[in-house]
Design an enzyme around this catalytic site. Structure first.
Site, mmCIF file in Angstrom:
data_model
loop_
_atom_site.group_PDB
_atom_site.id
_atom_site.type_symbol
_atom_site.label_atom_id
_atom_site.label_comp_id
_atom_site.label_asym_id
_atom_site.label_seq_id
_atom_site.Cartn_x
_atom_site.Cartn_y
_atom_site.Cartn_z
ATOM 1 N N TYR A 143 0.823 -1.215 0.000
ATOM 2 C CA TYR A 143 0.000 0.000 0.000
ATOM 3 C C TYR A 143 0.857 1.265 0.000
ATOM 4 O O TYR A 143 0.422 2.310 -0.454
ATOM 5 C CB TYR A 143 -0.903 0.029 1.239
ATOM 6 C CG TYR A 143 -2.241 -0.630 1.052
ATOM 7 C CD1 TYR A 143 -2.332 -1.934 0.587
ATOM 8 C CD2 TYR A 143 -3.415 0.047 1.346
ATOM 9 C CE1 TYR A 143 -3.562 -2.544 0.437
ATOM 10 C CE2 TYR A 143 -4.648 -0.562 1.197
ATOM 11 C CZ TYR A 143 -4.712 -1.852 0.741
ATOM 12 O OH TYR A 143 -5.929 -2.453 0.587
ATOM 13 N N LYS A 194 3.224 -15.103 1.801
ATOM 14 C CA LYS A 194 3.580 -15.969 0.678
ATOM 15 C C LYS A 194 5.093 -16.150 0.688
ATOM 16 O O LYS A 194 5.802 -15.680 -0.216
ATOM 17 C CB LYS A 194 3.090 -15.347 -0.641
ATOM 18 C CG LYS A 194 1.587 -15.418 -0.829
ATOM 19 C CD LYS A 194 1.083 -16.791 -1.282
ATOM 20 C CE LYS A 194 1.454 -17.064 -2.726
ATOM 21 N NZ LYS A 194 1.042 -18.434 -3.122
ATOM 22 N N ASP A 227 -2.817 -17.918 0.314
ATOM 23 C CA ASP A 227 -3.846 -18.554 -0.527
ATOM 24 C C ASP A 227 -4.478 -19.733 0.207
ATOM 25 O O ASP A 227 -5.701 -19.900 0.220
ATOM 26 C CB ASP A 227 -3.267 -18.975 -1.889
ATOM 27 C CG ASP A 227 -2.004 -19.821 -1.776
ATOM 28 O OD1 ASP A 227 -1.389 -19.886 -0.692
ATOM 29 O OD2 ASP A 227 -1.630 -20.436 -2.806
ATOM 30 N N ASP A 251 -6.211 -7.194 3.859
ATOM 31 C CA ASP A 251 -7.360 -6.560 3.209
ATOM 32 C C ASP A 251 -8.274 -7.651 2.627
ATOM 33 O O ASP A 251 -9.489 -7.646 2.839
ATOM 34 C CB ASP A 251 -6.856 -5.620 2.107
ATOM 35 C CG ASP A 251 -7.978 -4.811 1.479
ATOM 36 O OD1 ASP A 251 -8.885 -4.373 2.216
ATOM 37 O OD2 ASP A 251 -7.949 -4.627 0.246
ATOM 38 N N ASP A 255 -11.947 -9.297 4.408
ATOM 39 C CA ASP A 255 -13.237 -9.260 3.704
ATOM 40 C C ASP A 255 -13.818 -10.663 3.629
ATOM 41 O O ASP A 255 -15.014 -10.884 3.834
ATOM 42 C CB ASP A 255 -13.083 -8.702 2.274
ATOM 43 C CG ASP A 255 -13.417 -7.213 2.197
ATOM 44 O OD1 ASP A 255 -13.248 -6.529 3.228
ATOM 45 O OD2 ASP A 255 -13.847 -6.747 1.125
HETATM 46 C C1 IPM Z 1 -10.303 -1.397 4.036
HETATM 47 C C2 IPM Z 1 -10.581 -0.726 2.735
HETATM 48 C C3 IPM Z 1 -9.445 0.246 2.475
HETATM 49 C C4 IPM Z 1 -8.200 -0.584 2.292
HETATM 50 C C5 IPM Z 1 -9.676 1.201 1.306
HETATM 51 C C6 IPM Z 1 -10.943 2.013 1.502
HETATM 52 C C7 IPM Z 1 -8.507 2.107 1.110
HETATM 53 O O1 IPM Z 1 -10.753 -1.661 1.729
HETATM 54 O O2 IPM Z 1 -10.198 -0.702 5.056
HETATM 55 O O3 IPM Z 1 -10.199 -2.623 4.041
HETATM 56 O O4 IPM Z 1 -7.959 -1.136 1.218
HETATM 57 O O5 IPM Z 1 -7.454 -0.684 3.267
HETATM 58 MG MG MG Z 2 -10.756 -3.672 2.396
#
Ligand code: IPM
Ligand code: MG
Length: 370
Positions: A143, A194, A227, A251, A255
């Site tokens: 990032y 990884k 993975d 990230d 999710d």
């Molecule tokens: C998160 C989001 C952020 C990230 C975005 C909004 C920059 O997806 O907090 O997971 O990728 O970190």
């Molecule tokens: Mg995110």
């Protein structure tokens, strides 16, 4: 009465302001009923700040965030600002806060509350009782790594570059957060990278192994390629307690883990920095869900992730574990009573909007802690 604690509230865009409003009511409740008082300042971030001030976050707001005991963040972004360049997008508000305040450890719990066990797309037997904590490194890795950019090559082709980079101390400090958390939970850490293809991943694995041996031999440590970790999270998520991983993999994996619970609208998060010599630790709390522009302004958003983020704030920034638990229990009881916002609707439950959901939490707070 305990001394006042300063809170910077940044509602942001989309459903942010609506769900943050419900937290305001919880804060008022605490203020009335218990020995906790907050000095609250509110400010603009994200698209709201771009519209008013031309940038996603101003240096003044960053300074306020730095001075506050904790930051409660809503969500940022929306179609209106989708065409802006990387440096000017609403997302810069959250990325900027993470970087400027040194918020390197992003704690993302994925828990399945009993009343919501069938909200998951996975079988109830796989997710019942699930309680995972993902610790995502959040100020390093790809990032922020240099070099980065898009350049045009001599042959006219374009080339996009990002760099995954980690140093020993970046890995150690997030590792410590994970090990410390594990000690208060099931005492297990799974470190994910990884190492089979990336040098930064290999270093990550080596540093975690050494840190474990040196400082946390009492905690169980395993390593898993990212993975495989994604696959295992779906196959048998309850094998995990704490997962510690890089910014990008965190990230993705967070999710994924959030959807095991079936309810993105339910999940809070905390992002913590380093404790300074005076014992102060910068911290930001936000729901995992985004600004949901499609439902913004309709009064139907689920405020529970924002409310649970506030509970994390009480626990991690102010050591108010009892109050945090009270809020968490109230949320569970509201769900058990059959009230649902649209995102977590199931057959046999009653659909309510944002403010009715907030009210229901207050009612349970009254019963439990009044
Ligand atoms: C998160 C989001 C952020 C990230 C975005 C909004 C920059 O997806 O907090 O997971 O990728 O970190
Ligand atoms: Mg995110």
């Amino acid at each position: 009465m305990a001394s006042n604690k300063s809170l910077l509230v940044l509602p942001g865009d989309g459903i942010g302001p609506e769900v943050v409003r419900e937290v305001g009511r919880v804060i008022d409740w605490l203020d009335r009923r218990r020995a906790v008082r907050f000095d609250i300042t509110e400010d603009l971030v994200g698209g709201a700040s771009i519209d008013a001030r031309g940038v996603a976050i101003t240096p003044e707001v960053i300074a306020k965030a730095r001075a506050a005991d904790a930051v409660l963040f809503g969500s940022v972004g929306g179609p209106k600002w989708d065409n802006l360049g990387f440096d000017t997008r609403p997302e810069q508000a959250i990325l900027g806060l993470r970087k400027e305040l040194g918020l390197f450890a992003n704690l993302r719990p994925a828990t399945v509350l009993d009343p919501l066990v069938s909200a998951s797309t996975l079988k109830p037997d796989v997710v019942r009782g699930l309680d995972i904590m993902i610790v995502r490194e959040s100020t390093g890795g790809i990032y922020f790594g240099e070099p980065r950019g898009i350049e045009t090559l001599a042959n006219g082709e374009r080339r996009g570059v990002n760099t995954e980079v980690y140093t020993t101390h970046e890995i150690e400090r997030v590792g410590r957060v994970a090990f410390e958390l594990a000690r208060k939970r099931q005492n297990k850490v799974c470190s994910s990278e990884k190492a089979n293809v990336m040098e930064s991943g290999l270093l990550w694995r080596q540093v975690m192994t050494e840190l474990h041996k040196r400082e946390y031999p009492d905690v169980e440590l395993t390593h898993m390629y990212a993975d495989n970790c994604a696959m295992q999270l779906v196959r048998n998520p309850r094998q995990f307690d704490v997962i510690v991983t890089t910014n990008l993999f965190g990230d993705l994996l967070s999710d994924l883990a959030s959807m095991l619970t079936g309810s993105l609208g339910m999940l809070p998060s905390a992002t913590l920095g380093a404790t300074d010599e005076f014992g102060r630790r910068p911290a930001l709390y936000e729901p995992i869900h985004g600004s949901a522009p499609d439902i913004a302004g309709k009064g139907i958003a689920n405020p529970l992730a924002q409310i649970l983020s506030f509970a994390m704030l009480l626990r991690y920034s102010f050591d108010l574990a009892d109050e945090a638990l009270l809020i968490e229990q109230s949320v569970t009881r509201v769900l058990a009573s059959g009230l649902r916002t649209a995102d977590i609707m199931e057959a046999g439950t009653a659909r309510v909007g944002t403010s009715v959901m907030g009210e229901a939490v207050l009612r349970e707070l009254d019963k439990l802690g009044g």
